[in-house]
Design an enzyme around this catalytic site. Structure first.
Site, PDB file in Angstrom:
ATOM      1  CD  GLU A 153      -3.179  -0.857   2.042  1.00  0.00           C
ATOM      2  OE1 GLU A 153      -2.961  -0.289   3.148  1.00  0.00           O
ATOM      3  OE2 GLU A 153      -4.292  -1.274   1.705  1.00  0.00           O
TER       4      GLU A 153
ATOM      5  CG  ASN B  45      -6.472  -2.647  -3.477  1.00  0.00           C
ATOM      6  OD1 ASN B  45      -6.468  -3.376  -4.468  1.00  0.00           O
ATOM      7  ND2 ASN B  45      -6.038  -3.055  -2.302  1.00  0.00           N
TER       8      ASN B  45
ATOM      9  CE1 TYR C 294     -12.397  -7.650   0.869  1.00  0.00           C
ATOM     10  CE2 TYR C 294     -11.678  -5.531   0.023  1.00  0.00           C
ATOM     11  CZ  TYR C 294     -11.449  -6.657   0.784  1.00  0.00           C
ATOM     12  OH  TYR C 294     -10.276  -6.789   1.467  1.00  0.00           O
TER      13      TYR C 294
ATOM     14  N   GLY D 187      -8.383 -15.188   0.241  1.00  0.00           N
ATOM     15  CA  GLY D 187      -9.113 -14.081   0.843  1.00  0.00           C
ATOM     16  C   GLY D 187     -10.550 -14.457   1.147  1.00  0.00           C
TER      17      GLY D 187
ATOM     18  CB  VAL E 282      -3.939 -12.935   0.127  1.00  0.00           C
ATOM     19  CG1 VAL E 282      -3.383 -14.196  -0.526  1.00  0.00           C
ATOM     20  CG2 VAL E 282      -5.212 -13.237   0.909  1.00  0.00           C
TER      21      VAL E 282
ATOM     22  CD  GLU F 241     -20.193   5.447   5.974  1.00  0.00           C
ATOM     23  OE1 GLU F 241     -19.214   4.698   6.120  1.00  0.00           O
ATOM     24  OE2 GLU F 241     -21.303   5.242   6.493  1.00  0.00           O
TER      25      GLU F 241
ATOM     26  N   GLY G 111      -5.910 -14.600  -5.917  1.00  0.00           N
ATOM     27  CA  GLY G 111      -6.687 -15.224  -6.982  1.00  0.00           C
ATOM     28  C   GLY G 111      -6.899 -16.715  -6.782  1.00  0.00           C
TER      29      GLY G 111
ATOM     30  CB  ILE H 242      -8.361  -8.979   4.880  1.00  0.00           C
ATOM     31  CG1 ILE H 242      -8.294 -10.437   4.383  1.00  0.00           C
ATOM     32  CG2 ILE H 242      -8.954  -8.030   3.863  1.00  0.00           C
ATOM     33  CD1 ILE H 242      -9.642 -11.089   4.150  1.00  0.00           C
TER      34      ILE H 242
END
Length: 158
Positions: free
Chosen positions: A27, A125, A132, A98, A88, A143, A94, A86
């Site tokens: 990140e 991302n 998700y 996750g 991986v 938000e 893939g 979270i």
């Protein structure tokens, strides 16, 4: 490939810390990654621990982790988990790792009578966002994430 997901134990601290650092690099947040083994151990395993964790392994090798803690949505009156991290490792993405971790987290939440899992995703991302959404997560674009930390926290607390 023999992937398993289980609760983090004290013996996993070094492996989880390595994955946290790998996640911070992914990140581009390495400069902000200040956690060490003692702080992680305290957060997860001392009296009054504030967080819990899952670790994903392939034949005993740590390949992913999730850190989470209880939360509450006042407007909906729902208890749940806030999923802080979270992750991986790249070579296992893939492959369903996750999803395995999220399913285990959902089972843990449901067993406690919880009804939700909340989390944040960095806007750049897009692979994670797509992942998700594929699993049915809702996104609230309105938000914004705020936090009091460092000097702002100290000032507020004084």
């Amino acid at each position: 490939m023999s992937i398993s997901v289980r609760n983090v134990t004290s013996a996993d601290i070094t492996a989880v810390l390595g994955l946290i650092r790998e996640f911070a690099a992914f990140e581009d947040l390495t400069d902000y990654c200040e956690v060490d083994e003692d702080r992680l151990e305290t957060a997860l395993f001392t009296v009054g621990a504030t967080a819990e964790g899952l670790i994903a392994e392939d034949d005993g090798q740590a390949i992913g982790y999730a850190l989470f803690f209880p939360n509450f949505s006042s407007f909906r009156g729902q208890r749940g988990f806030y999923l802080d991290d979270i992750y991986v490792t790249e070579s296992y993405r893939g492959r369903g790792v996750g999803e395995l971790m999220l399913k285990e987290l959902a089972r843990l939440a449901e067993a406690r009578g919880y009804e939700r899992i909340d989390f944040l995703v960095l806007d750049w991302n897009t692979p994670a966002i797509g992942f998700y959404k594929k699993l049915g997560a809702n996104v609230d674009e309105a938000e914004r994430h705020f936090k009091f930390t460092d000097d702002a926290f100290k000032t507020l607390a004084s």
